[in-house]
Write a protein that holds these residues in place. Structure first.
Motif, PDB file in Angstrom:
ATOM      1  N   ILE A   1     -32.220  12.984 136.642  1.00  0.00           N
ATOM      2  CA  ILE A   1     -31.559  11.738 136.225  1.00  0.00           C
ATOM      3  C   ILE A   1     -32.589  10.630 135.996  1.00  0.00           C
ATOM      4  O   ILE A   1     -32.556   9.913 134.994  1.00  0.00           O
ATOM      5  N   GLY A   2     -33.542  10.507 136.942  1.00  0.00           N
ATOM      6  CA  GLY A   2     -34.563   9.475 136.810  1.00  0.00           C
ATOM      7  C   GLY A   2     -35.440   9.699 135.584  1.00  0.00           C
ATOM      8  O   GLY A   2     -35.775   8.750 134.851  1.00  0.00           O
ATOM      9  N   TRP A   3     -35.800  10.974 135.370  1.00  0.00           N
ATOM     10  CA  TRP A   3     -36.683  11.283 134.237  1.00  0.00           C
ATOM     11  C   TRP A   3     -35.983  11.042 132.894  1.00  0.00           C
ATOM     12  O   TRP A   3     -36.556  10.468 131.967  1.00  0.00           O
ATOM     13  N   ILE A   4     -34.701  11.474 132.794  1.00  0.00           N
ATOM     14  CA  ILE A   4     -33.933  11.261 131.562  1.00  0.00           C
ATOM     15  C   ILE A   4     -33.726   9.771 131.320  1.00  0.00           C
ATOM     16  O   ILE A   4     -33.815   9.285 130.180  1.00  0.00           O
ATOM     17  N   LEU A   5     -33.462   9.030 132.398  1.00  0.00           N
ATOM     18  CA  LEU A   5     -33.291   7.585 132.275  1.00  0.00           C
ATOM     19  C   LEU A   5     -34.559   6.936 131.720  1.00  0.00           C
ATOM     20  O   LEU A   5     -34.493   6.047 130.861  1.00  0.00           O
ATOM     21  N   LEU A   6     -35.723   7.388 132.197  1.00  0.00           N
ATOM     22  CA  LEU A   6     -36.985   6.857 131.688  1.00  0.00           C
ATOM     23  C   LEU A   6     -37.146   7.136 130.198  1.00  0.00           C
ATOM     24  O   LEU A   6     -37.488   6.235 129.418  1.00  0.00           O
ATOM     25  N   LEU A   7     -36.888   8.390 129.792  1.00  0.00           N
ATOM     26  CA  LEU A   7     -37.015   8.754 128.374  1.00  0.00           C
ATOM     27  C   LEU A   7     -36.070   7.938 127.498  1.00  0.00           C
ATOM     28  O   LEU A   7     -36.446   7.468 126.420  1.00  0.00           O
ATOM     29  N   LEU A   8     -34.828   7.778 127.978  1.00  0.00           N
ATOM     30  CA  LEU A   8     -33.867   7.002 127.200  1.00  0.00           C
ATOM     31  C   LEU A   8     -34.313   5.553 127.060  1.00  0.00           C
ATOM     32  O   LEU A   8     -34.230   4.958 125.965  1.00  0.00           O
ATOM     33  N   MET A   9     -34.818   4.972 128.113  1.00  0.00           N
ATOM     34  CA  MET A   9     -35.256   3.578 128.062  1.00  0.00           C
ATOM     35  C   MET A   9     -36.449   3.409 127.138  1.00  0.00           C
ATOM     36  O   MET A   9     -36.539   2.434 126.383  1.00  0.00           O
ATOM     37  N   LEU A  10     -37.392   4.354 127.181  1.00  0.00           N
ATOM     38  CA  LEU A  10     -38.548   4.278 126.284  1.00  0.00           C
ATOM     39  C   LEU A  10     -38.118   4.420 124.827  1.00  0.00           C
ATOM     40  O   LEU A  10     -38.649   3.726 123.936  1.00  0.00           O
TER      41      LEU A  10
END
Length: 354
Positions: free
Chosen positions: A115-124
């Motif tokens: 979840i944290g990793w996907i959230l980072l990718l989405l934000m970038l």
């Protein structure tokens, strides 16, 4: 571009701090030095992900422009970046970091990691898309302002040209000279006076009818100059001779109104015209140009600002890139004027001066 990097690296630093805190909570006994090493690695890895998204976006812009099909493009970019970076994350990066921190727990549950990793990718990706559309909108606004400024300048130039045309059309010298000639003829030859006034009325009728026209047909201009030349022959008698030679058709050709009158008047102004020194003036209609040539016998002192020819060139520059050219020899003065093949509604962007 600067805002894109600033926003993305703020996000990277925040996620790195979260990882730093998470690692400290998972492994309270982990050495501080190792915590900083891991935090640095995470910042580097997040920066690599961010730069990968920028590179992928630049590549996709060539084949799937974001401003053409935005939703498809966003889906493709997020999908590719997620799959590729997912593979790198769980096959290379995570095992490598666990090897460095062997003996210490650095990851929580697999769901938290995902979840944290996907959230980072989405934000970038969101930062990339948001800054792209901001820059795209900014360019549109700047281009719109530039176009408005160019149109304003163009309208101003056209207004100046029309004002110049108006001054040329209502040239008081022409009127005063004509009336002076008419006054003399009243006493010398009433018949010639009547003929002269008829020709004079035709000339001014042309001026009034073409008051608002930026350019006119060459055929109409030639008919006007014929009447104007007849006025000059009446005025100067045996001191002025003229000829119009047609080497090409006048059909579908256009010209700035009163061009010929300005050139003929210019020749009269700068040269002696008398029975002793008669002027021979010839107008030749060619395929793409109109040639006006006259014999030279310059007056000793004539004040000239060259405003007439300069204004004429400025008017032509709105409709063609071809320039008015002047050739002078010891005994002849020649002006080549470009003709338009059709009526142009859009003024030429190039402006030149004679």
């Amino acid at each position: 571009m600067k805002s894109r990097y600033i926003l993305s690296y703020i996000i990277i630093i925040l996620f790195a701090l979260m990882r730093f805190t998470n690692i400290a909570l998972l492994s309270p006994t982990i050495p501080l030095k190792l915590q900083f090493i891991l935090a640095g690695w995470y910042i580097s890895w997040y920066a690599v992900q961010n730069q990968s998204i920028f590179i992928l976006g630049h590549f996709l812009n060539k084949y799937l422009p974001l401003d053409k099909k935005p939703f498809i493009r966003m889906f493709v970019q997020i999908f590719i970046s997620t799959i590729v970076l997912w593979i790198v994350q769980f096959t290379v990066v995570t095992p490598f970091l666990e090897y460095i921190a062997r003996g210490y727990r650095i990851n929580g549950s697999i769901y938290t990691i995902i979840i944290g990793w996907i959230l980072l990718l989405l934000m970038l990706n969101v930062v990339y898309f948001a800054t792209y559309f901001w820059e795209y909108w900014t360019r549109l606004v700047l281009n719109s302002e530039r176009i408005e400024k160019e149109e304003a300048i163009q309208e101003r130039d056209i207004a100046e040209v029309q004002f110049t045309q108006l001054k040329n059309k209502l040239n008081p010298h022409f009127l005063f000279n004509s009336l002076a000639v008419a006054t003399d003829l009243v006493y010398q030859s009433p018949e010639d006076t009547q003929k002269f006034l008829v020709q004079m009325s035709k000339a001014y009728r042309y001026i009034v009818q073409n008051y608002d026209e930026p350019i006119v047909t060459l055929n109409v201009e030639i008919k006007f100059i014929e009447d104007y030349l007849e006025l000059l022959r009446t005025r100067f008698q045996k001191g002025f001779f003229s000829e119009i030679e047609q080497l090409s058709s006048v059909e579908n050709k256009w010209i700035v109104p009163l061009t010929l009158q300005i050139l003929v008047e210019n020749a009269i102004k700068h040269n002696t015209v008398s029975e002793r020194y008669p002027m021979y003036l010839k107008i030749v209609i060619e395929e793409n140009f109109l040639r006006v040539e006259n014999t030279l016998k310059r007056k000793k002192a004539v004040f000239s600002t060259s405003v007439g020819l300069s204004n004429l060139q400025m008017q032509f520059a709105h409709y063609t890139s071809e320039k008015i050219s002047i050739t002078e020899t010891d005994n002849r003065f020649t002006v080549h004027v470009p003709l338009f093949n059709q009526y142009h509604n859009t003024p030429n962007s190039e402006t030149t001066t004679l």
